[in-house]
Write an enzyme that holds these catalytic residues in place. Sequence first.
Site, short mmCIF file in Angstrom:
data_model
loop_
_atom_site.label_atom_id
_atom_site.label_comp_id
_atom_site.label_asym_id
_atom_site.label_seq_id
_atom_site.Cartn_x
_atom_site.Cartn_y
_atom_site.Cartn_z
N ARG A 150 0.83 -1.21 0.00
CA ARG A 150 0.00 0.00 0.00
C ARG A 150 0.86 1.25 0.00
O ARG A 150 0.46 2.30 0.50
CB ARG A 150 -0.93 -0.02 1.22
CG ARG A 150 -1.89 -1.18 1.15
CD ARG A 150 -2.17 -1.76 2.51
NE ARG A 150 -3.26 -1.08 3.17
CZ ARG A 150 -3.31 -0.90 4.49
NH1 ARG A 150 -2.34 -1.33 5.25
NH2 ARG A 150 -4.34 -0.28 5.02
N LYS A 186 -7.48 -3.63 0.09
CA LYS A 186 -6.54 -2.99 -0.83
C LYS A 186 -7.29 -2.32 -1.99
O LYS A 186 -7.04 -1.16 -2.35
CB LYS A 186 -5.57 -4.04 -1.37
CG LYS A 186 -4.84 -3.66 -2.62
CD LYS A 186 -3.79 -2.62 -2.33
CE LYS A 186 -3.34 -1.94 -3.58
NZ LYS A 186 -2.15 -1.19 -3.43
N ARG A 238 -15.40 17.04 8.23
CA ARG A 238 -15.60 15.68 7.72
C ARG A 238 -15.63 15.61 6.19
O ARG A 238 -16.13 14.66 5.61
CB ARG A 238 -16.90 15.08 8.30
CG ARG A 238 -16.75 14.65 9.75
CD ARG A 238 -18.04 14.17 10.37
NE ARG A 238 -19.06 15.22 10.42
CZ ARG A 238 -19.08 16.20 11.34
NH1 ARG A 238 -18.15 16.25 12.26
NH2 ARG A 238 -20.02 17.12 11.30
N CYS A 282 -2.42 1.82 -10.30
CA CYS A 282 -3.23 1.45 -9.14
C CYS A 282 -4.66 1.95 -9.25
O CYS A 282 -5.58 1.19 -9.48
CB CYS A 282 -2.56 1.98 -7.88
SG CYS A 282 -0.82 1.53 -7.82
N1 SAJ Z 1 -4.88 12.19 -8.57
C1 SAJ Z 1 -5.80 13.19 -8.85
N2 SAJ Z 1 -6.31 13.91 -7.83
C2 SAJ Z 1 -5.96 13.68 -6.53
C3 SAJ Z 1 -5.03 12.66 -6.25
C4 SAJ Z 1 -4.51 11.94 -7.28
O1 SAJ Z 1 -6.15 13.43 -10.01
O2 SAJ Z 1 -6.47 14.38 -5.65
C5 SAJ Z 1 -4.34 11.37 -9.66
C6 SAJ Z 1 -2.82 11.45 -9.79
O3 SAJ Z 1 -2.43 12.56 -10.55
C7 SAJ Z 1 -2.52 10.13 -10.46
C8 SAJ Z 1 -3.56 9.19 -9.86
O4 SAJ Z 1 -4.57 10.01 -9.33
O5 SAJ Z 1 -2.73 10.19 -11.87
C9 SAJ Z 1 -3.05 8.26 -8.78
O6 SAJ Z 1 -2.14 8.95 -7.92
P1 SAJ Z 1 -2.12 8.75 -6.33
O7 SAJ Z 1 -1.04 9.60 -5.79
O8 SAJ Z 1 -3.47 8.93 -5.78
O9 SAJ Z 1 -1.83 7.22 -6.11
P2 SAJ Z 1 -0.76 6.17 -6.67
O10 SAJ Z 1 -1.40 5.44 -7.79
O11 SAJ Z 1 0.56 6.75 -6.91
O12 SAJ Z 1 -0.65 5.21 -5.38
C10 SAJ Z 1 -1.84 4.65 -4.83
C11 SAJ Z 1 -1.83 4.86 -3.30
N3 SAJ Z 1 -3.13 4.52 -2.76
C12 SAJ Z 1 -3.76 5.33 -1.87
O13 SAJ Z 1 -3.31 6.38 -1.50
C13 SAJ Z 1 -5.07 4.83 -1.34
C14 SAJ Z 1 -0.75 3.98 -2.67
O14 SAJ Z 1 -0.83 4.05 -1.26
C15 SAJ Z 1 -0.93 2.53 -3.13
O15 SAJ Z 1 0.05 1.68 -2.57
C16 SAJ Z 1 -0.79 2.50 -4.64
O16 SAJ Z 1 -1.86 3.27 -5.17
C17 SAJ Z 1 -0.87 1.07 -5.11
O17 SAJ Z 1 0.18 0.46 -5.38
O18 SAJ Z 1 -1.97 0.50 -5.14
#
Ligand code: SAJ
Length: 423
Positions: free
Chosen positions: A153, A205, A245, A259
């Site tokens: 995670r 997950k 909240r 992910c």
């Molecule tokens: N994004 C948005 N708006 C946001 C946050 C993110 O558009 O407010 C976009 C980002 O630009 C990106 C995508 O979402 O394109 C994903 O980015 P992210 O930073 O949310 O997540 P990942 O994919 O780098 O990592 C996630 C994480 N999951 C969570 O936070 C619940 C990480 O902890 C996991 O381990 C990982 O997925 C995984 O391997 O599953």
Amino acid sequence: MTIKSVCVLGLGYIGLPTASTLATNGFTVVGVDTNESIVGAIDLGLIHIEEPGLNTMVKAAVKSGQLMVKSKPEEADAFIIAVPTPLTAEKKADLQYVIAAAESIRPYLRKGNLVILESTSPPRTTVDILVPILTDSGLEIGEELFVAYCPERVLPGNIMHELVNNNRIIGGINEKSSLKARELYQKFVQGSIILTDATSAEMVKLMENTYRDVNIALSNELALISAALNLDALEIIRLANMHPRVKLHKPGPGVGGHCLSVDPWFIVEKSPYARLINLSRIINDNMPMYVVKRVGEILEGIESPQVSVLGIAYKGNVDDTRESPATTVIRLMQQQGIRVRVYDPHVRNYEVELNSFEQALENSDLILILADHDEFKYLAPEELGRLVRHKIVLDTKNCLKPEKWEQEGFNIEVLGRSKTTPE
Ligand code: SAJ
């Protein structure tokens, strides 16, 4: 039997940090990857992934002899499967690498061993797919061979810290398996270790990433609604998030990475009730189309336009372009006859030709920011102004300071921000 040696299958974004962390925490580790060039490089202490702190740790682990890399598994006390689970064209989990990894370790399994699946997988993968393969070893599952699903995670960009400090969910196929897996993780995890069953751990997950994906969809939808009503979505999010909240996420050009853009589909494939999850995926997948529509509107009247894309990684400060919305944005612009130049300071290999910074900006009609790399925050608009043909910016990640650009004569639009000041 205490766990002393670990065999880690898959040396990618999760396997390599895990293998090197285990190796620097007293375990003898064999890291296995079927890609010979990755094995060769790691053996020399070189790594194929950009991740802060990883290089140093891999070098130390290899040098100490605690981490060895091979192209085939070996006998060990514990096996960790950390291979990719890509999405098929039908939006279903492709489990071929999990199956191949499980089959590859079967001849090396001995009484008392532990097998852990870390790869993100649809609910029931451990009990329905992994366990039957391991049963063929002849060992009694749960008594002689322990099996658990323990999701990774960690956040790309902060993996080395989160691997140790995050809470860890352990889903054994029985209690003995959970306890055995805990014995391994408690050697290096400083967060809490929580035990549950394998299928719940798989779903936990998936739901974590789905929670994020659905929330981003909500904010992307708000951005579209706000654009139509001439409201400032970013300001609305800021104010709403002052409520104790509420935690609205950030709108952007779409959701990428391996992910969030993939995992919710693993729930959708398993249940017709996953309607909100399905719709959120569609909303986020449509964001690149919205960006390209805006690009077309902005460029109207400019003959033979050229767009400079800055940032193609799926998010800021990583080199990963998997499922990046930028890839769709670029393809759609090219299909519309727009000339596209691409620059990303983190990415070395990409399916579209990469340009130097100057090349990318020369004669540009629109600077399009698609990833919020730190480097872009420090861009000097006065210098860029001399390179470009039209001083126009579309910042889809809200990572620039508009006033700075406006002072230099740029016309800057930020996705989610209203174009006029509300009266
Ligand atoms: N994004 C948005 N708006 C946001 C946050 C993110 O558009 O407010 C976009 C980002 O630009 C990106 C995508 O979402 O394109 C994903 O980015 P992210 O930073 O949310 O997540 P990942 O994919 O780098 O990592 C996630 C994480 N999951 C969570 O936070 C619940 C990480 O902890 C996991 O381990 C990982 O997925 C995984 O391997 O599953």
